[in-house]
Structure formats: C-alpha cells, structure tokens
Design a protein around this motif. Structure first.
Motif, PDB file in Angstrom:
ATOM      1  N   GLU A 144       0.806  -1.228   0.000  1.00 52.77           N
ATOM      2  CA  GLU A 144       0.000   0.000   0.000  1.00 52.77           C
ATOM      3  C   GLU A 144       0.841   1.281   0.000  1.00 52.77           C
ATOM      4  O   GLU A 144       0.480   2.281   0.613  1.00 52.77           O
ATOM      5  N   ILE A 145       1.952   1.272  -0.729  1.00 52.99           N
ATOM      6  CA  ILE A 145       2.797   2.462  -0.850  1.00 52.99           C
ATOM      7  C   ILE A 145       2.182   3.429  -1.867  1.00 52.99           C
ATOM      8  O   ILE A 145       1.750   3.022  -2.950  1.00 52.99           O
ATOM      9  N   ASP A 146       2.161   4.723  -1.533  1.00 53.34           N
ATOM     10  CA  ASP A 146       1.603   5.748  -2.413  1.00 53.34           C
ATOM     11  C   ASP A 146       2.645   6.359  -3.346  1.00 53.34           C
ATOM     12  O   ASP A 146       2.334   6.719  -4.487  1.00 53.34           O
ATOM     13  N   ILE A 147       3.857   6.528  -2.832  1.00 54.56           N
ATOM     14  CA  ILE A 147       4.919   7.238  -3.560  1.00 54.56           C
ATOM     15  C   ILE A 147       6.222   6.462  -3.436  1.00 54.56           C
ATOM     16  O   ILE A 147       6.561   5.984  -2.354  1.00 54.56           O
ATOM     17  N   VAL A 148       6.944   6.364  -4.544  1.00 51.86           N
ATOM     18  CA  VAL A 148       8.281   5.767  -4.519  1.00 51.86           C
ATOM     19  C   VAL A 148       9.275   6.787  -5.049  1.00 51.86           C
ATOM     20  O   VAL A 148       9.154   7.249  -6.187  1.00 51.86           O
ATOM     21  N   TYR A 149      10.239   7.172  -4.217  1.00 52.99           N
ATOM     22  CA  TYR A 149      11.362   7.982  -4.668  1.00 52.99           C
ATOM     23  C   TYR A 149      12.432   7.020  -5.175  1.00 52.99           C
ATOM     24  O   TYR A 149      13.183   6.438  -4.394  1.00 52.99           O
TER      25      TYR A 149
END
Length: 245
Positions: A144-149
């Motif tokens: 459930e990750i929203d953003i990946v840098y």
C-alpha cells in the motif's frame, strides 16, 4: 565521516567510493534535487490525500526524507506521513548525527539524531522506518505504498535496483494510484518500468532538465506521455534491464 562536498545550492553531499558517484547532482544542489525530482511532483500528484506512505530508495544522507518533512512544514500541509527507506550502509546512517546539514533542516535535528541512533522515528503524524540491509528483500515486505522515490545510484553501477524484476516488486508493493519518481531518463530504465507494468511520463520542471515518473494506469496529466511500444519499434536495440543470472 567522509569529506563534505558542497553543491550549488549550498547544501553538502558525499561521494560514494563504492559506486564512484556523488550522492547528488552538484550543479542542481542536494535540496533542490530532492524538491524538483521527487517531492514536488509526487505531492502535487497526491495533493488531495491526507495519508501517505512513501518508499525512499535509498536513504543515503536522507535528503529526500528530510526535504519531504521540511516541505510539508514550510507549506503548512498536514498529513499522516509514513516513510520507509532501505539503506545498506549502517556506518553512514550512524554518522548522520555529525553531518553538516543545511539551515533548512535545523528544526529536524532531533529526527536526524533519532534515526542515526535507532533507525526509526515516530511522533504525532510522522513515522519513519529505516531498514539496514538488502533493499530488494525489504520491498517485498511492504504494501500500500503511495509514492516511490526511485533514487538509487545509476543503473550503470547499481543495476539490481533498476531491473524489471525489481520494478515488479515495486509494482506489487504499491497502490493502484501510486507514483514512482526518478531522475533517470534512460531508455533502458523506462523499458524496465514499462515491462514491470508501469506507464511512463516525462516532465521538465526546470525548463532544462527532463525527468521521469511512472504510474500504473494511463491518464491525462500535465506531463508528456511516453509511448514505450512506439519506442521499442523505433529502437529495436533498446533493452530493459534484467537481473543477472
């Protein structure tokens, strides 16, 4: 602590002898690189969300994580924020309490010290978790990750964090409306993202330096859509990056 290297915006960075690369682009600046390549594009994309989970690949000196917190505080944006970040270099993390960070991070000193000592921080609406070890294995535990840098060292020297198999694990760890931000515009990197299931877009926030972001479902955005099928037809020599057997 290794020798500090000053970038154009006055913030310090380091040079990796393992990968023979600087941690940040000296001509952009460590803070500005974090803002333009990761934080501003991803937070604008998720501007209506009040709960965000961010995967910061890899923690390094911590500019992406710390700049995210600084940006939210400066702009009075209140959200519940969780940041997860793998890093293989324990010695580096433990040295961050002595790193000469810029004035912008002065109010974040307690966070830096806590992360340097305990590899985690939690207070009010902020939670940060560092994982010392294999990023590939750590990603498989996340959901459930929203953003990946996507900010690993370049694919030429750190291909295991740019392969199709790696991005497939990222795909599984993220929500349907996630965004992956990265400085890389290399065709093989974009093909790796695409063959893992992502749609590819290009932005040019500074007017002179392009960058890539990826999402799971194609949609109309204020960004240039990159047709990867057309790219493959026009450049049959281009290949995605795969794990070495």
């Amino acid at each position: 602590m290794k020798e500090f290297i000053k970038t154009i915006d006055g913030s310090n960075t380091l040079f990796s002898t393992k990968y023979n690369q600087h941690f940040h682009d000296l001509k952009t600046g460590a803070i500005q690189e974090a803002f333009t390549k990761h934080i501003i594009p991803s937070l604008k994309y998720h501007k209506n969300k009040k709960n965000l989970k961010i995967l910061d690949i890899c923690f390094g000196i911590g500019y992406n994580t710390l700049s995210t917190i600084y940006y939210l505080q400066k702009n009075n944006i209140e959200i519940n924020l969780e940041i997860f970040s793998p890093e293989f270099d324990l010695e580096l993390i433990e040295s961050l309490k002595d790193f000469e960070y810029p004035e912008e991070f002065k109010e974040l000193k307690s966070i830096i010290e806590e992360l340097s000592k305990n590899k985690k921080y939690q207070k009010n609406k902020l939670k940060i978790e560092l994982f010392i070890g294999d990023a590939r294995e750590y990603i498989k535990t996340l959901k459930e990750i929203d953003i990946v840098y996507q900010d690993a060292f370049s694919s030429e020297v750190n291909s295991e964090l740019w392969s199709v198999e790696y991005f497939k694990d990222i795909f599984e760890a993220t929500k349907d409306d996630c965004i992956v931000t990265t400085y890389s515009i290399a065709t093989n990197v974009r093909l790796s993202l695409y063959e893992a299931g992502f749609e590819i877009y290009e932005i040019n926030p500074n007017g002179n330096r392009k960058q890539t972001f990826a999402i799971k479902q194609k949609k109309e955005l204020k960004a240039k859509y990159i047709d990867m099928e057309l790219k493959k037809q026009r450049n049959k020599e281009a290949k995605a990056i795969y794990d070495k057997l």
